[in-house]
Design a protein around this motif. Structure first.
Motif, PDB file in Angstrom:
ATOM      1  N   LYS A 167       2.556 -20.269 -49.919  1.00  0.00           N
ATOM      2  CA  LYS A 167       3.520 -20.956 -50.780  1.00  0.00           C
ATOM      3  C   LYS A 167       4.301 -19.945 -51.631  1.00  0.00           C
ATOM      4  O   LYS A 167       5.507 -20.124 -51.878  1.00  0.00           O
ATOM      5  CB  LYS A 167       2.781 -21.942 -51.691  1.00  0.00           C
ATOM      6  N   ILE A 168       3.623 -18.917 -52.094  1.00  0.00           N
ATOM      7  CA  ILE A 168       4.284 -17.889 -52.901  1.00  0.00           C
ATOM      8  C   ILE A 168       5.388 -17.205 -52.094  1.00  0.00           C
ATOM      9  O   ILE A 168       6.526 -17.026 -52.567  1.00  0.00           O
ATOM     10  CB  ILE A 168       3.263 -16.851 -53.394  1.00  0.00           C
ATOM     11  N   LYS A 169       5.064 -16.820 -50.876  1.00  0.00           N
ATOM     12  CA  LYS A 169       6.046 -16.138 -50.032  1.00  0.00           C
ATOM     13  C   LYS A 169       7.239 -17.043 -49.737  1.00  0.00           C
ATOM     14  O   LYS A 169       8.391 -16.579 -49.669  1.00  0.00           O
ATOM     15  CB  LYS A 169       5.391 -15.704 -48.728  1.00  0.00           C
ATOM     16  N   LEU A 170       6.980 -18.330 -49.588  1.00  0.00           N
ATOM     17  CA  LEU A 170       8.033 -19.273 -49.233  1.00  0.00           C
ATOM     18  C   LEU A 170       8.916 -19.642 -50.420  1.00  0.00           C
ATOM     19  O   LEU A 170      10.144 -19.734 -50.297  1.00  0.00           O
ATOM     20  CB  LEU A 170       7.407 -20.534 -48.623  1.00  0.00           C
ATOM     21  N   HIS A 171       8.303 -19.842 -51.617  1.00  0.00           N
ATOM     22  CA  HIS A 171       9.037 -20.412 -52.745  1.00  0.00           C
ATOM     23  C   HIS A 171       9.313 -19.429 -53.885  1.00  0.00           C
ATOM     24  O   HIS A 171      10.070 -19.753 -54.796  1.00  0.00           O
ATOM     25  CB  HIS A 171       8.274 -21.622 -53.287  1.00  0.00           C
ATOM     26  N   LYS A 172       8.673 -18.265 -53.889  1.00  0.00           N
ATOM     27  CA  LYS A 172       8.905 -17.238 -54.913  1.00  0.00           C
ATOM     28  C   LYS A 172       8.847 -17.840 -56.330  1.00  0.00           C
ATOM     29  O   LYS A 172       9.828 -17.848 -57.067  1.00  0.00           O
ATOM     30  CB  LYS A 172      10.247 -16.546 -54.681  1.00  0.00           C
ATOM     31  N   PRO A 173       7.677 -18.331 -56.737  1.00  0.00           N
ATOM     32  CA  PRO A 173       7.557 -19.027 -58.018  1.00  0.00           C
ATOM     33  C   PRO A 173       7.701 -18.096 -59.225  1.00  0.00           C
ATOM     34  O   PRO A 173       7.410 -16.901 -59.152  1.00  0.00           O
ATOM     35  CB  PRO A 173       6.136 -19.602 -57.957  1.00  0.00           C
TER      36      PRO A 173
END
Length: 402
Positions: A167-173
């Motif tokens: 999710k981090i790689k996809l959405h860059k929170p």
């Protein structure tokens, strides 16, 4: 006896008044009759008998013996030094790691702190990652701050790190929100190993962890993992704590524990510069209560009470729900999280529960993407043991007939 009204879209009940034999009801008699027998296990706040009027009176009497006029003025920006010093000693005792006043910032409780952090550490359009499920009222705070919300699945050890990194790689929170101990609603606790991994990921991908540690001190059996407030040296952890669950919600008092760099950033916020610290006077009363040992004593008392309530709910669930639901028995906090075996949409049974003078929170409320329709959250905090038992029995008939 409780009296309730309902407000906002989520139909979340709040205490409106309380009646004893010597105190008249605040509601009219018709409303009294409607709600006199209501046992709503969906609510999540302390029962009235656990709200410590005597503690606050003793602390107030002691405080005013030496109080100065300036104590009623605006408070210092991060919080009064006297409060922060006592709070640091309190956290050192309960967290088992030395807390520094320089890493503490006074808040008006975790909801205000969460909104404050979102407003000052992110900008509209940023992404915040949350556990799926998570505390349902937090969603409104994130949306008010115009943040994009993405959920990360959990298991028995909390947020799943492999799924999180994807999710981090996809959405860059920019932010990640977690309830790491006695999670609301699931009751699960993030393992030590995953806490370390979470911090590693925050450093690698440059996002801030907001750790809502509201239930850290409400363990009823073994000690929980070390609070994330003791792991702030990374510069990525922002721990939120509150006296709402360990003393009283009406105090509207808590703390932010984080790095000195983040404290400095929060201190120059416009609302802080304009208004000073958010709850100066109350913080001095609670500081007095801490110094007198009253808060520690109260925590031990409520933990004994909550453990008894938890065990009553667990035992009654085993008797009346074992054939229709499955769940994890929590080791602290406030909540049970039940999965119904027949995959019923629990939201559709709310009205039936109300007809039987009981209630629950439907699982869908806790999802950012409409999941958990066949779950319910129950709280053992707000009623006495006999009411908990009766409430569970009423609910069992709702679901067994569905």
């Amino acid at each position: 006896m409780r009296h309730y009204h309902y407000l906002f879209w989520f139909m979340y009940p709040v205490i409106r008044g309380a009646r004893t034999t010597s105190q008249p009801a605040t509601c009219d008699s018709a409303e009294d009759d409607d709600y006199a027998d209501l046992i709503d296990l969906g609510v999540g706040y302390p029962s009235p008998d656990l709200l410590p009027l005597d503690l606050m009176k003793k602390a107030s009497d002691t405080f005013f013996q030496d109080a100065m006029e300036e104590d009623l003025n605006y408070g210092d920006y991060p919080g009064d030094d006297r409060y922060l010093d006592s709070l640091a000693n309190f956290l050192t005792k309960h967290y088992g790691v030395k807390a520094d006043p320089e890493n503490l910032f006074l808040s008006s409780g975790n909801s205000q702190a969460l909104d404050f952090i979102c407003a000052n550490m992110a900008k509209p359009g940023d992404t915040i990652l949350v556990e799926e499920p998570t505390y349902f009222l937090a969603y409104r705070i994130f949306r008010d701050n115009h943040l994009n919300i993405e959920g990360v699945p959990m298991d028995k050890d909390g947020m799943i790190m492999e799924a999180l990194e994807e999710k981090i790689k996809l959405h860059k929170p920019t932010l990640l929100y977690t309830i790491p101990v006695f999670h609301n609603p699931s009751g699960q606790t993030l393992s030590d190993e995953r806490r370390k991994k979470l911090i590693e990921l925050s450093q690698k991908y440059n996002f801030y962890i907001i750790a809502d540690e509201v239930y850290q001190m409400l363990n009823y059996y073994e000690e929980p993992p070390r609070a994330m407030g003791t792991m702030i040296e990374s510069g990525k952890v922002i721990s939120l704590g509150t006296f709402s669950k360990i003393v009283a919600p009406g105090l509207r008092l808590g703390w932010i524990q984080t790095s000195s760099e983040i404290i400095e950033k929060l201190t120059v916020s416009g609302v802080v510069i304009s208004g000073g610290c958010p709850n100066h006077y109350t913080s001095l009363l609670v500081k007095t209560a801490i110094d007198m040992g009253l808060v520690d004593e109260h925590i031990e008392n409520i933990k004994a009470s909550y453990r008894a309530k938890l065990e009553i709910m667990e035992g009654t669930l085993q008797t009346h729900f074992a054939d229709i639901a499955e769940w994890y028995c929590p080791r602290g906090g406030y909540f049970f999280w039940l999965k119904m075996k027949n995959e019923v949409d629990t939201k559709k049974l709310k009205e039936k529960a109300e007809e039987l003078q009981t209630g629950f929170q439907q699982g869908e409320l806790f999802s950012c993407n409409g999941g958990f329709k066949d779950y319910i959250r129950l709280s053992f905090a707000s009623y006495n043991e006999s009411e908990i038992k009766e409430g569970v029995i009423r609910l069992s008939s709702v679901f067994k007939e569905s």
